[in-house]
Design a protein around this motif. Structure first.
Motif, PDB file in Angstrom:
ATOM      1  N   ALA A  75       0.720  -1.230  -0.064  1.00 23.51           N
ATOM      2  CA  ALA A  75       0.035  -0.198  -0.141  1.00 23.51           C
ATOM      3  C   ALA A  75       0.775   1.456  -0.194  1.00 23.51           C
ATOM      4  O   ALA A  75       2.013   1.194   0.623  1.00 23.51           O
ATOM      5  N   PRO A  76       0.400   2.295  -0.723  1.00 24.57           N
ATOM      6  CA  PRO A  76       1.377   3.470  -0.835  1.00 24.57           C
ATOM      7  C   PRO A  76       1.292   4.286   0.612  1.00 24.57           C
ATOM      8  O   PRO A  76       0.505   4.262   1.312  1.00 24.57           O
ATOM      9  N   THR A  77       2.567   4.779   0.965  1.00 24.58           N
ATOM     10  CA  THR A  77       2.419   5.501   2.156  1.00 24.58           C
ATOM     11  C   THR A  77       2.677   7.038   1.957  1.00 24.58           C
ATOM     12  O   THR A  77       2.343   8.028   3.076  1.00 24.58           O
ATOM     13  N   SER A 125       6.573   4.474  -3.320  1.00 27.00           N
ATOM     14  CA  SER A 125       5.634   4.556  -2.195  1.00 27.00           C
ATOM     15  C   SER A 125       4.328   5.646  -2.495  1.00 27.00           C
ATOM     16  O   SER A 125       3.716   5.717  -1.352  1.00 27.00           O
ATOM     17  N   GLY A 126       4.582   6.293  -3.572  1.00 19.86           N
ATOM     18  CA  GLY A 126       3.534   7.202  -3.566  1.00 19.86           C
ATOM     19  C   GLY A 126       2.240   6.601  -4.559  1.00 19.86           C
ATOM     20  O   GLY A 126       2.586   5.978  -5.583  1.00 19.86           O
ATOM     21  N   ALA A 127       1.163   7.110  -4.117  1.00 19.48           N
ATOM     22  CA  ALA A 127      -0.233   6.740  -4.731  1.00 19.48           C
ATOM     23  C   ALA A 127       0.170   7.070  -6.101  1.00 19.48           C
ATOM     24  O   ALA A 127      -0.556   6.713  -7.140  1.00 19.48           O
ATOM     25  N   ILE A 128       0.504   8.429  -6.381  1.00  6.34           N
ATOM     26  CA  ILE A 128       0.343   9.095  -7.696  1.00  6.34           C
ATOM     27  C   ILE A 128       1.763   9.798  -7.680  1.00  6.34           C
ATOM     28  O   ILE A 128       2.347  10.398  -6.992  1.00  6.34           O
ATOM     29  N   LEU A 129       2.257   9.574  -8.908  1.00 12.86           N
ATOM     30  CA  LEU A 129       3.494  10.315  -9.324  1.00 12.86           C
ATOM     31  C   LEU A 129       3.160  11.589 -10.259  1.00 12.86           C
ATOM     32  O   LEU A 129       2.517  11.487 -11.318  1.00 12.86           O
ATOM     33  N   TYR A 130       3.496  12.704  -9.913  1.00 11.11           N
ATOM     34  CA  TYR A 130       3.156  13.789 -10.579  1.00 11.11           C
ATOM     35  C   TYR A 130       4.179  14.384 -11.146  1.00 11.11           C
ATOM     36  O   TYR A 130       5.455  14.818 -10.599  1.00 11.11           O
ATOM     37  N   LEU A 131       4.257  14.785 -12.520  1.00  6.97           N
ATOM     38  CA  LEU A 131       5.184  15.295 -13.266  1.00  6.97           C
ATOM     39  C   LEU A 131       4.943  16.760 -13.958  1.00  6.97           C
ATOM     40  O   LEU A 131       3.710  16.663 -14.495  1.00  6.97           O
ATOM     41  N   GLU A 175       8.531   4.575 -15.263  1.00  4.54           N
ATOM     42  CA  GLU A 175       8.796   3.146 -15.256  1.00  4.54           C
ATOM     43  C   GLU A 175       8.746   2.761 -13.964  1.00  4.54           C
ATOM     44  O   GLU A 175       8.187   1.484 -13.658  1.00  4.54           O
ATOM     45  N   ILE A 176       9.227   3.397 -13.158  1.00 11.20           N
ATOM     46  CA  ILE A 176       9.307   3.122 -11.450  1.00 11.20           C
ATOM     47  C   ILE A 176       7.967   2.856 -10.956  1.00 11.20           C
ATOM     48  O   ILE A 176       7.306   1.855 -10.479  1.00 11.20           O
ATOM     49  N   ALA A 177       7.251   3.934 -11.561  1.00  9.72           N
ATOM     50  CA  ALA A 177       5.789   4.055 -10.913  1.00  9.72           C
ATOM     51  C   ALA A 177       4.632   2.876 -11.332  1.00  9.72           C
ATOM     52  O   ALA A 177       4.033   2.353 -10.836  1.00  9.72           O
ATOM     53  N   ARG A 178       5.073   2.658 -12.821  1.00  4.39           N
ATOM     54  CA  ARG A 178       4.254   1.664 -13.342  1.00  4.39           C
ATOM     55  C   ARG A 178       4.692   0.322 -12.812  1.00  4.39           C
ATOM     56  O   ARG A 178       3.715  -0.630 -12.559  1.00  4.39           O
ATOM     57  N   ALA A 179       6.033   0.118 -12.624  1.00  2.21           N
ATOM     58  CA  ALA A 179       6.489  -1.184 -12.141  1.00  2.21           C
ATOM     59  C   ALA A 179       5.698  -1.618 -10.621  1.00  2.21           C
ATOM     60  O   ALA A 179       5.480  -2.531 -10.433  1.00  2.21           O
ATOM     61  N   ASN A 180       5.354  -0.567 -10.051  1.00  2.00           N
ATOM     62  CA  ASN A 180       4.795  -0.623  -8.674  1.00  2.00           C
ATOM     63  C   ASN A 180       3.274  -0.354  -8.870  1.00  2.00           C
ATOM     64  O   ASN A 180       2.624  -0.199  -7.656  1.00  2.00           O
ATOM     65  N   GLY A 181       2.753  -0.251  -9.968  1.00  2.00           N
ATOM     66  CA  GLY A 181       1.039  -0.267  -9.900  1.00  2.00           C
ATOM     67  C   GLY A 181       0.786   1.295  -9.391  1.00  2.00           C
ATOM     68  O   GLY A 181      -0.566   1.089  -9.219  1.00  2.00           O
ATOM     69  N   ARG A 182       1.441   2.186  -9.680  1.00  2.00           N
ATOM     70  CA  ARG A 182       1.264   3.569  -9.177  1.00  2.00           C
ATOM     71  C   ARG A 182       0.579   4.311 -10.433  1.00  2.00           C
ATOM     72  O   ARG A 182       0.853   4.087 -11.599  1.00  2.00           O
ATOM     73  N   ILE A 223       0.083   7.959 -19.127  1.00  2.00           N
ATOM     74  CA  ILE A 223      -0.504   8.913 -18.228  1.00  2.00           C
ATOM     75  C   ILE A 223      -1.909   8.701 -17.926  1.00  2.00           C
ATOM     76  O   ILE A 223      -2.881   8.619 -18.989  1.00  2.00           O
ATOM     77  N   ASP A 224      -2.009   8.560 -16.745  1.00  2.00           N
ATOM     78  CA  ASP A 224      -3.392   8.456 -15.971  1.00  2.00           C
ATOM     79  C   ASP A 224      -4.298   9.715 -15.789  1.00  2.00           C
ATOM     80  O   ASP A 224      -5.308   9.558 -16.011  1.00  2.00           O
ATOM     81  N   ILE A 225      -3.428  10.675 -15.446  1.00  2.70           N
ATOM     82  CA  ILE A 225      -4.465  11.923 -15.327  1.00  2.70           C
ATOM     83  C   ILE A 225      -3.510  13.111 -15.935  1.00  2.70           C
ATOM     84  O   ILE A 225      -2.358  13.172 -15.771  1.00  2.70           O
ATOM     85  N   LEU A 226      -4.229  13.747 -16.910  1.00  2.00           N
ATOM     86  CA  LEU A 226      -3.806  14.753 -17.681  1.00  2.00           C
ATOM     87  C   LEU A 226      -4.273  16.207 -17.154  1.00  2.00           C
ATOM     88  O   LEU A 226      -5.544  16.313 -17.199  1.00  2.00           O
ATOM     89  N   PHE A 227      -3.468  17.036 -17.101  1.00  2.00           N
ATOM     90  CA  PHE A 227      -3.889  18.382 -16.598  1.00  2.00           C
ATOM     91  C   PHE A 227      -3.451  19.343 -17.567  1.00  2.00           C
ATOM     92  O   PHE A 227      -2.534  19.261 -18.291  1.00  2.00           O
ATOM     93  N   ALA A 228      -4.360  20.094 -18.016  1.00  2.00           N
ATOM     94  CA  ALA A 228      -4.201  21.332 -19.053  1.00  2.00           C
ATOM     95  C   ALA A 228      -5.105  22.371 -19.000  1.00  2.00           C
ATOM     96  O   ALA A 228      -5.925  22.427 -18.294  1.00  2.00           O
ATOM     97  N   ASN A 229      -4.573  23.586 -19.289  1.00  2.00           N
ATOM     98  CA  ASN A 229      -5.638  24.753 -19.301  1.00  2.00           C
ATOM     99  C   ASN A 229      -6.258  24.882 -20.811  1.00  2.00           C
ATOM    100  O   ASN A 229      -5.878  23.839 -21.692  1.00  2.00           O
ATOM    101  N   GLU A 230      -7.093  25.622 -20.974  1.00  2.00           N
ATOM    102  CA  GLU A 230      -7.659  25.525 -22.580  1.00  2.00           C
ATOM    103  C   GLU A 230      -6.662  25.654 -23.633  1.00  2.00           C
ATOM    104  O   GLU A 230      -6.921  25.164 -24.565  1.00  2.00           O
TER     105      GLU A 230
END
Length: 332
Positions: free
Chosen positions: A3-5, A152-158, A177-184, A212-219
């Motif tokens: 579980a992520p911490t 250990s993070g639920a979400i990796l944010y770049l 790659e690290i996040a994906r390998a750990n199911g994040r 990419i699971d979550i993509l942020f953009a402005n208009e």
């Protein structure tokens, strides 16, 4: 899979912002594009522009760093990875982000260049025009990544801003790659039309490859990414290509697309816009915190709008009001 911490681990530019008020005429005289970000490629260029600034105010910044500072202010647990130099501004940045409640252990870099700085000119309408010297932040190596921290993070944010230099770009690819390998989950912010003009192909490839699971953009960023002139056409173009798409639209509020569901929220009412620096960063903070806490899409969007509204009512991109109290009062 453990579980992520941490709720969110972010990788981004470690920057100290220097903010100053300026008239629109100054922006024109200096050849700047109002409301955008431009890079300065030498310390001499940064020094020359700094000399032309009016009285300034130093506030630790950096897009992803602002976001995790906002999440920490909401009560979330976060870590940050970013490169500073072994200098005074580096000490300021490290102190501020740790004081905000964010874990930060990236070792400072010896020698030149200096810690990154962003010269921000705020016009009377609250718009911010940014000029950034990336300095040490563009030399974040893959070897500086704390793999256990990322895992250990639920979400990796770049942040897209950091995609420009080659070394941190490679570091972020490794982090994915690290996040994906750990199911994040991996969240990515496009940051600026400038970034898309230089690296839109890379960003589209990340999306096409399902990274990419979550993509942020402005208009404007969405239009640039999709190479469309109409907002609804751009939304239709990207629909289904990322699991979660979040688009901020300034005073028109924000939308999120999750599968076949489209959710829209209004902008939060405010007394006056003072400085739009960090509005998108804090919107991402509210949304990501909501997702990490298991809130639905609509509540996460509302929390993002609330955080963005707080940040644009004062100078600087770090919250000054108690975000937890604001959230409790508005969202329950």
């Amino acid at each position: 899979m453990t579980a992520p911490t941490y709720d969110v681990i972010a990788i981004g530019n470690a920057i100290v912002d220097i903010l100053s008020q300026a008239e629109d005429s100054f922006i024109v005289e200096q050849g700047m594009t109002k409301g955008s970000m431009a890079l300065m490629f030498s310390p001499e260029e940064a020094d020359a522009l700094y000399a032309k600034m009016g009285p300034g105010r130093e506030v630790s910044g950096g897009s992803a760093a602002n976001t995790v500072a906002g999440i920490a202010a909401l009560g979330g647990r976060c870590g940050f990875i970013g490169q500073v130099a072994d200098d005074q501004l580096g000490e300021v940045f490290a102190h501020d982000i740790r004081a905000a409640g964010v874990d930060f252990d990236t070792a400072p870099r010896a020698g030149a260049p200096t810690t990154a700085r962003c010269l921000i000119f705020v016009t009377p309408d609250g718009q911010r025009t940014m000029n950034t010297f990336l300095g040490a932040s563009q030399f974040l190596p893959a070897s500086a990544l704390d793999e256990d921290l990322i895992a250990s993070g639920a979400i990796l944010y770049l942040e897209g801003y950091l995609w420009d230099p080659e070394e941190p770009r490679a570091a972020m690819r490794k982090a994915i790659e690290i996040a994906r390998a750990n199911g994040r989950k991996v969240a990515f912010t496009l940051s600026d039309v400038f970034c898309i003009s230089r690296h839109g192909g890379d960003f589209r490839a990340l999306i096409a490859d399902g990274l990419i699971d979550i993509l942020f953009a402005n208009e404007n960023e969405l239009l640039a990414l999709c190479e469309h002139e109409d907002f609804e056409s751009a939304v239709a173009h990207i629909h289904g290509k990322v699991p979660v798409l979040v688009v901020t639209r300034s005073e028109k509020g924000a939308i999120a697309l999750v599968g076949d569901e489209r959710v829209t929220v209004s902008a939060e009412p405010i007394e006056a816009v003072i400085d739009t620096t960090g509005a998108g960063d804090l919107f991402a903070a509210g949304f990501l915190h909501g997702q990490a806490q298991g809130l639905g899409i609509e509540k996460s969007l509302k929390l993002g709008a609330l955080c963005a509204a707080e940040i644009i009512q004062h100078y600087g991109a770090r919250p000054e009001a108690d975000l937890k109290e604001l959230a409790a009062a508005r969202l329950g």
